[in-house]
Design a protein around this motif. Structure first.
Motif, PDB file in Angstrom:
ATOM      1  N   VAL A 145       2.436   1.726  -3.475  1.00 23.39           N
ATOM      2  CA  VAL A 145       1.473   2.197  -4.473  1.00 23.39           C
ATOM      3  C   VAL A 145       1.170   3.680  -4.262  1.00 23.39           C
ATOM      4  N   ILE A 146       0.997   4.091  -3.023  1.00 24.79           N
ATOM      5  CA  ILE A 146       0.727   5.503  -2.752  1.00 24.79           C
ATOM      6  C   ILE A 146       1.904   6.364  -3.186  1.00 24.79           C
ATOM      7  N   GLU A 147       3.100   5.931  -2.892  1.00 30.57           N
ATOM      8  CA  GLU A 147       4.290   6.713  -3.257  1.00 30.57           C
ATOM      9  C   GLU A 147       4.463   6.796  -4.768  1.00 30.57           C
ATOM     10  N   LEU A 148       4.163   5.727  -5.483  1.00 29.35           N
ATOM     11  CA  LEU A 148       4.336   5.729  -6.934  1.00 29.35           C
ATOM     12  C   LEU A 148       3.268   6.551  -7.644  1.00 29.35           C
ATOM     13  N   THR A 149       2.090   6.691  -7.052  1.00 26.75           N
ATOM     14  CA  THR A 149       1.023   7.445  -7.705  1.00 26.75           C
ATOM     15  C   THR A 149       1.038   8.924  -7.348  1.00 26.75           C
ATOM     16  N   ARG A 150       1.889   9.334  -6.418  1.00 26.99           N
ATOM     17  CA  ARG A 150       1.987  10.751  -6.061  1.00 26.99           C
ATOM     18  C   ARG A 150       2.593  11.552  -7.190  1.00 26.99           C
ATOM     19  N   ASN A 151       2.094  12.775  -7.356  1.00 31.52           N
ATOM     20  CA  ASN A 151       2.693  13.682  -8.327  1.00 31.52           C
ATOM     21  C   ASN A 151       3.933  14.301  -7.713  1.00 31.52           C
ATOM     22  N   THR A 158       0.832  -1.207   0.000  1.00 26.19           N
ATOM     23  CA  THR A 158       0.000   0.000   0.000  1.00 26.19           C
ATOM     24  C   THR A 158       0.862   1.250   0.000  1.00 26.19           C
TER      25      THR A 158
END
Length: 89
Positions: free
Chosen positions: A23-29, A20
């Motif tokens: 995934v959060i880190e990779l989807t951050r702008n 989790t």
């Protein structure tokens, strides 16, 4: 519950949290962070004041009885708080 089952549940929870977080880190702008700098007022060179403040700090308890340190601390406090100098009052 035996220890083996508890260890497996702990491992699964750890992996779920790790996935989790990834995934959060990779989807951050990744927007550029705005860097702001604060400029000092041109009220003279602060280095001599800083040198005397360091000297007073190194004096320890004796600085509380030193007239020069008391004067420099008052100047620094007024400069920090934005108070007018005694000459300007």
């Amino acid at each position: 519950m035996d220890g083996k089952t508890l260890a497996r549940i702990g491992a699964v929870a750890f992996v779920a949290v790790a996935i989790t977080t990834t995934v959060i880190e990779l989807t951050r702008n990744n927007e550029a962070t705005e860097i702001r700098t604060v400029s000092r007022p041109h009220g003279g060179d602060p280095e001599p004041l800083r040198a005397v403040l360091r000297h007073c700090r190194d004096m320890g308890e004796a600085a509380g009885r030193d007239a020069t340190c008391l004067k420099v601390w008052a100047e620094n406090r007024d400069r920090f708080l934005g108070a007018a100098s005694p000459e300007a009052r």
